[in-house]
Design a protein around this motif. Structure first.
Motif, PDB file in Angstrom:
ATOM      1  N   THR A  85     -67.872  -7.700   1.766  1.00 22.49           N
ATOM      2  CA  THR A  85     -67.710  -7.938   0.394  1.00 22.49           C
ATOM      3  C   THR A  85     -68.301  -8.728  -0.162  1.00 22.49           C
ATOM      4  N   ARG A  86     -69.771  -8.254   0.037  1.00 23.88           N
ATOM      5  CA  ARG A  86     -71.564  -9.240  -0.450  1.00 23.88           C
ATOM      6  C   ARG A  86     -71.780 -10.507  -0.170  1.00 23.88           C
ATOM      7  N   GLN A  87     -71.376 -11.240   1.166  1.00 20.72           N
ATOM      8  CA  GLN A  87     -71.923 -12.376   1.150  1.00 20.72           C
ATOM      9  C   GLN A  87     -72.996 -11.855   2.079  1.00 20.72           C
TER      10      GLN A  87
ATOM     11  N   LEU B  50     -77.430 -16.938   0.085  1.00 17.42           N
ATOM     12  CA  LEU B  50     -76.712 -17.544   0.397  1.00 17.42           C
ATOM     13  C   LEU B  50     -76.412 -18.948  -0.902  1.00 17.42           C
ATOM     14  N   PRO B  51     -75.044 -19.174  -1.109  1.00 16.79           N
ATOM     15  CA  PRO B  51     -74.834 -19.302  -2.268  1.00 16.79           C
ATOM     16  C   PRO B  51     -76.191 -20.951  -2.786  1.00 16.79           C
TER      17      PRO B  51
ATOM     18  N   LEU C 263     -68.668  -5.795   8.690  1.00 15.70           N
ATOM     19  CA  LEU C 263     -66.807  -5.706   8.411  1.00 15.70           C
ATOM     20  C   LEU C 263     -65.999  -6.776   9.878  1.00 15.70           C
ATOM     21  N   LEU C 264     -67.046  -7.906  10.209  1.00 18.09           N
ATOM     22  CA  LEU C 264     -66.411  -8.678  10.894  1.00 18.09           C
ATOM     23  C   LEU C 264     -65.753 -10.202  10.145  1.00 18.09           C
ATOM     24  N   ARG C 265     -66.736 -10.512   9.380  1.00 18.68           N
ATOM     25  CA  ARG C 265     -66.956 -11.217   8.884  1.00 18.68           C
ATOM     26  C   ARG C 265     -66.404 -10.901   6.982  1.00 18.68           C
TER      27      ARG C 265
ATOM     28  N   ILE D  97     -75.577 -15.866  10.502  1.00 13.62           N
ATOM     29  CA  ILE D  97     -75.186 -16.871  10.606  1.00 13.62           C
ATOM     30  C   ILE D  97     -74.314 -18.236  10.520  1.00 13.62           C
ATOM     31  N   ASP D  98     -73.767 -19.239  11.409  1.00 14.42           N
ATOM     32  CA  ASP D  98     -73.019 -19.811  12.040  1.00 14.42           C
ATOM     33  C   ASP D  98     -73.505 -21.297  11.565  1.00 14.42           C
ATOM     34  N   GLY D  99     -72.357 -21.686  10.083  1.00 16.03           N
ATOM     35  CA  GLY D  99     -72.649 -22.872   9.651  1.00 16.03           C
ATOM     36  C   GLY D  99     -73.940 -23.112   8.651  1.00 16.03           C
ATOM     37  N   ASN D 100     -74.669 -23.700   8.813  1.00 16.73           N
ATOM     38  CA  ASN D 100     -76.004 -23.798   8.273  1.00 16.73           C
ATOM     39  C   ASN D 100     -77.060 -23.515   9.083  1.00 16.73           C
TER      40      ASN D 100
END
Length: 245
Positions: A202-204, A144-145, A243-245, A102-105
């Motif tokens: 972080t489970r996102q 997504l949130p 691990l990158l996010r 994901i990049d932005g929306n």
């Protein structure tokens, strides 16, 4: 100063694989920016090698972006770790497999392994797409949130006449419940897709892994056969990308 830089960078987003070249007034109309501002921005980027102007006066992306993209590819996308996983999944499924972040929306195709089949789904590295259509997008959108998800869905309903918010909300709820997404002919005619989300430590949700192919081969009966290897690849991809996010 920072606002001017942000506005200039936003203009660069209009250069895509489907619209790789822009004239000054053409881009000004599309972006709603005064043509004099667009002229200054494009001329500045061209002077630094980020854009190239052709004989007709239209601008295209320059090699500076390619150089920077190569740096990003090696730093952000550890190809040596990701590609073998995608290649194994492509061999096992017999279909095209790709990793999206994901990049932005929007979704951004980060890496892909094409099927050896003559008839296959076509998507390329670096290609962007909306998240409301196709399994590869919905596997991200569903997790997504709520505020971000609702904003993306509302925008999709405004810009895409085919979107029914109630139907879309129901589909996303089902995806959240089952943990995977399956769609038919949403992002391309004759194409079906099966995807699972990719999670950060972080489970996102940060992306998705998708298998795509012709509906004749990737029908609902094929889901159990394809879902198992897809879910096996999921934690392996997350071990690298998450691990990158």
């Amino acid at each position: 100063m920072l606002q001017s830089l942000s506005s200039a960078l936003q203009l660069m987003r209009y250069f895509t694989s489907t619209q790789p070249a822009w004239g000054v007034r053409e881009l000004a109309r599309e972006s709603g920016t005064h043509h004099a501002v667009v002229q200054r921005v494009l001329a500045t980027f061209a002077a630094e090698g980020y854009l190239v102007q052709d004989a007709a006066g239209r601008y295209t992306l320059g090699l500076r972006w390619f150089e920077m993209g190569e740096i990003v590819r090696h730093v952000v996308s550890p190809t040596q770790a990701v590609e073998p996983i995608l290649q194994h999944l492509a061999r096992e499924s017999g279909e095209t497999v790709f990793l999206t972040l994901i990049d932005g929306n929007e979704g951004l195709c980060l890496d892909i392994v094409h099927s050896d089949q003559q008839l296959r789904f076509s998507i390329e590295e670096g290609q962007r797409f909306a998240l409301h259509a196709g399994s590869h997008g919905k596997a991200i959108l569903a997790f997504l949130p709520p505020e971000q998800r609702e904003g993306i869905c509302a925008n999709a309903a405004r810009t895409d006449a085919r979107v029914d918010l109630a139907v879309l909300d129901g589909q996303l709820a089902q995806i959240r419940n089952q943990g995977w997404a399956y769609t038919r002919e949403e992002s391309a005619a004759g194409v079906a897709g099966l995807a699972v989300p990719v999670w950060s430590r972080t489970r996102q949700v940060v992306g998705s892994i998708a298998i795509s192919g012709p509906v004749q081969r990737l029908d609902e009966a094929a889901i159990p056969r394809l879902l198992a290897p897809l879910q096996l690849a999921q934690p392996k991809i997350e071990g690298v990308v998450g691990l990158l996010r």
